[in-house]
Design a protein around this motif. Structure first.
Motif, PDB file in Angstrom:
ATOM      1  N   CYS A 149       1.459  -1.364   0.015  1.00  0.00           N
ATOM      2  CA  CYS A 149       0.027  -0.200   0.072  1.00  0.00           C
ATOM      3  C   CYS A 149       0.678   1.216  -0.318  1.00  0.00           C
ATOM      4  CB  CYS A 149      -0.518  -0.178   1.389  1.00  0.00           C
ATOM      5  SG  CYS A 149      -1.661  -1.337   1.525  1.00  0.00           S
ATOM      6  N   LYS A 150      -0.073   2.363  -0.918  1.00  0.00           N
ATOM      7  CA  LYS A 150       1.136   3.243  -0.578  1.00  0.00           C
ATOM      8  C   LYS A 150       0.985   4.499   0.874  1.00  0.00           C
ATOM      9  CE  LYS A 150       0.140   4.283  -5.126  1.00  0.00           C
ATOM     10  NZ  LYS A 150      -0.550   4.823  -5.891  1.00  0.00           N
ATOM     11  N   GLU A 151       0.075   3.847   1.831  1.00  0.00           N
ATOM     12  CA  GLU A 151      -0.254   4.805   2.976  1.00  0.00           C
ATOM     13  C   GLU A 151       0.932   4.302   3.652  1.00  0.00           C
ATOM     14  OE1 GLU A 151      -3.063   2.738   1.691  1.00  0.00           O
ATOM     15  OE2 GLU A 151      -2.868   4.518   0.019  1.00  0.00           O
ATOM     16  N   ASP A 152       1.477   2.993   3.712  1.00  0.00           N
ATOM     17  CA  ASP A 152       1.804   1.910   4.863  1.00  0.00           C
ATOM     18  C   ASP A 152       2.468   0.856   3.635  1.00  0.00           C
ATOM     19  OD1 ASP A 152       2.268   0.622   6.803  1.00  0.00           O
ATOM     20  OD2 ASP A 152       0.840   0.197   7.922  1.00  0.00           O
ATOM     21  N   SER A 153       3.586   0.749   3.814  1.00  0.00           N
ATOM     22  CA  SER A 153       4.581  -0.608   3.452  1.00  0.00           C
ATOM     23  C   SER A 153       3.458  -1.749   4.589  1.00  0.00           C
ATOM     24  CB  SER A 153       5.684   0.354   2.731  1.00  0.00           C
ATOM     25  OG  SER A 153       6.496   0.035   4.193  1.00  0.00           O
ATOM     26  N   ARG A 154       3.716  -2.281   5.490  1.00  0.00           N
ATOM     27  CA  ARG A 154       2.993  -3.166   6.017  1.00  0.00           C
ATOM     28  C   ARG A 154       1.909  -3.434   4.861  1.00  0.00           C
ATOM     29  NH1 ARG A 154       2.687  -0.891  11.678  1.00  0.00           N
ATOM     30  NH2 ARG A 154       2.303   0.749  10.475  1.00  0.00           N
ATOM     31  N   CYS A 155       1.505  -2.496   4.342  1.00  0.00           N
ATOM     32  CA  CYS A 155      -0.340  -3.092   3.924  1.00  0.00           C
ATOM     33  C   CYS A 155       0.350  -3.497   2.988  1.00  0.00           C
ATOM     34  CB  CYS A 155      -0.544  -1.931   3.919  1.00  0.00           C
ATOM     35  SG  CYS A 155      -2.573  -1.926   3.183  1.00  0.00           S
ATOM     36  N   GLN A 156      -0.948  -5.077   2.337  1.00  0.00           N
ATOM     37  CA  GLN A 156      -0.228  -5.527   1.235  1.00  0.00           C
ATOM     38  C   GLN A 156      -1.614  -5.802   0.627  1.00  0.00           C
ATOM     39  OE1 GLN A 156       2.765  -7.068  -0.192  1.00  0.00           O
ATOM     40  NE2 GLN A 156       3.448  -5.657   1.443  1.00  0.00           N
ATOM     41  N   LYS A 157      -1.995  -5.374  -0.860  1.00  0.00           N
ATOM     42  CA  LYS A 157      -3.382  -5.206  -1.476  1.00  0.00           C
ATOM     43  C   LYS A 157      -2.461  -5.929  -3.142  1.00  0.00           C
ATOM     44  CE  LYS A 157      -5.117  -0.733  -0.748  1.00  0.00           C
ATOM     45  NZ  LYS A 157      -6.202  -0.381  -0.333  1.00  0.00           N
ATOM     46  N   PHE A 158      -4.066  -6.866  -2.967  1.00  0.00           N
ATOM     47  CA  PHE A 158      -4.016  -7.681  -4.325  1.00  0.00           C
ATOM     48  C   PHE A 158      -4.899  -7.284  -5.112  1.00  0.00           C
ATOM     49  CE2 PHE A 158      -3.380  -9.595   0.029  1.00  0.00           C
ATOM     50  CZ  PHE A 158      -1.854 -10.770  -0.398  1.00  0.00           C
ATOM     51  N   HIS A 159      -4.072  -7.969  -6.589  1.00  0.00           N
ATOM     52  CA  HIS A 159      -5.072  -7.711  -7.797  1.00  0.00           C
ATOM     53  C   HIS A 159      -4.653  -8.533  -8.851  1.00  0.00           C
ATOM     54  CE1 HIS A 159      -1.053  -6.134  -8.401  1.00  0.00           C
ATOM     55  NE2 HIS A 159      -1.201  -5.972  -9.624  1.00  0.00           N
ATOM     56  N   ILE A 160      -5.821  -8.602  -9.742  1.00  0.00           N
ATOM     57  CA  ILE A 160      -5.907 -10.070 -10.519  1.00  0.00           C
ATOM     58  C   ILE A 160      -4.210  -9.359 -11.890  1.00  0.00           C
ATOM     59  CG2 ILE A 160      -7.906  -8.898 -12.140  1.00  0.00           C
ATOM     60  CD1 ILE A 160      -8.679 -11.721 -12.802  1.00  0.00           C
ATOM     61  N   THR A 161      -4.296 -10.095 -12.535  1.00  0.00           N
ATOM     62  CA  THR A 161      -2.730 -10.097 -13.577  1.00  0.00           C
ATOM     63  C   THR A 161      -2.998 -10.373 -14.952  1.00  0.00           C
ATOM     64  OG1 THR A 161      -2.019 -12.110 -12.951  1.00  0.00           O
ATOM     65  CG2 THR A 161      -1.084 -10.970 -11.930  1.00  0.00           C
ATOM     66  N   LYS A 162      -2.526 -10.331 -15.943  1.00  0.00           N
ATOM     67  CA  LYS A 162      -3.568 -10.647 -17.025  1.00  0.00           C
ATOM     68  C   LYS A 162      -3.233 -11.858 -17.351  1.00  0.00           C
ATOM     69  CE  LYS A 162      -2.455  -9.479 -22.108  1.00  0.00           C
ATOM     70  NZ  LYS A 162      -1.246  -9.038 -22.568  1.00  0.00           N
ATOM     71  N   LYS A 163      -2.846 -12.420 -16.534  1.00  0.00           N
ATOM     72  CA  LYS A 163      -2.868 -14.011 -16.949  1.00  0.00           C
ATOM     73  C   LYS A 163      -3.716 -14.824 -16.598  1.00  0.00           C
ATOM     74  CE  LYS A 163       0.036 -18.350 -15.774  1.00  0.00           C
ATOM     75  NZ  LYS A 163       1.057 -19.010 -14.959  1.00  0.00           N
ATOM     76  N   GLY A 164      -4.795 -13.318 -14.639  1.00  0.00           N
ATOM     77  CA  GLY A 164      -5.491 -13.936 -14.436  1.00  0.00           C
ATOM     78  C   GLY A 164      -6.911 -13.505 -14.701  1.00  0.00           C
ATOM     79  N   MET A 165      -7.084 -12.495 -15.379  1.00  0.00           N
ATOM     80  CA  MET A 165      -7.703 -12.446 -16.350  1.00  0.00           C
ATOM     81  C   MET A 165      -8.712 -13.977 -17.756  1.00  0.00           C
ATOM     82  SD  MET A 165      -9.526  -9.835 -15.116  1.00  0.00           S
ATOM     83  CE  MET A 165     -10.506  -9.243 -16.675  1.00  0.00           C
ATOM     84  N   GLU A 166      -7.172 -13.335 -18.227  1.00  0.00           N
ATOM     85  CA  GLU A 166      -6.847 -14.651 -19.575  1.00  0.00           C
ATOM     86  C   GLU A 166      -7.419 -15.744 -18.711  1.00  0.00           C
ATOM     87  OE1 GLU A 166      -3.057 -14.767 -20.651  1.00  0.00           O
ATOM     88  OE2 GLU A 166      -3.151 -13.087 -21.804  1.00  0.00           O
ATOM     89  N   MET A 167      -7.062 -16.281 -17.413  1.00  0.00           N
ATOM     90  CA  MET A 167      -7.371 -17.294 -16.743  1.00  0.00           C
ATOM     91  C   MET A 167      -9.165 -17.493 -16.682  1.00  0.00           C
ATOM     92  SD  MET A 167      -7.761 -20.961 -15.711  1.00  0.00           S
ATOM     93  CE  MET A 167      -6.289 -20.856 -14.889  1.00  0.00           C
TER      94      MET A 167
END
Length: 116
Positions: free
Chosen positions: A80-98
């Motif tokens: 996360c931009k606000e706090d580097s200890r925080c992690q956010k997840f997002h889908i990849t192009k490969k994930g969208m293809e799947m």
């Protein structure tokens, strides 16, 4: 003693297992992995706790699903931009293809689940 409700529940349980097996054979994903890809397909980045809550999973189970999809490079974590200890997840192009390969019209909804 009437045990028809237990028999109906057993049939629903079996139908869910059969559907997940069919999904796995068609895509290589289990139902929780497919649901996480669907959740992230809106482009929003989510914390692992949000993922757990939105999928109705324990945080431990959500972590296992996240780890599996990360290993396959279908999702990615970003600090996360606000706090580097925080992690956010997002889908990849490969994930969208799947996800494009997960078509409900190619998967037969079990009769026991159609009315739910």
């Amino acid at each position: 003693m009437d045990n028809s409700c237990l028999l109906k529940l057993r049939n629903v349980y079996r139908a869910i297992i059969n559907f997940e097996n069919q999904l796995g054979a068609a895509t290589g994903l289990n139902i929780n992995e497919a649901m996480l890809l669907c959740l992230l397909s809106d482009g929003e980045r989510r914390l692992s706790g949000e993922i757990a809550d939105q999928l109705g999973l324990t945080r431990s189970n959500a972590s296992k699903v996240i780890a599996s999809l990360e290993k396959q490079a279908l999702i990615r974590r970003q600090a996360c931009k606000e706090d580097s200890r925080c992690q956010k997840f997002h889908i990849t192009k490969k994930g969208m293809e799947m996800l494009d390969h997960v078509h409900c019209d190619s998967l037969k909804m079990p009769e026991e689940l159609e009315n739910l």
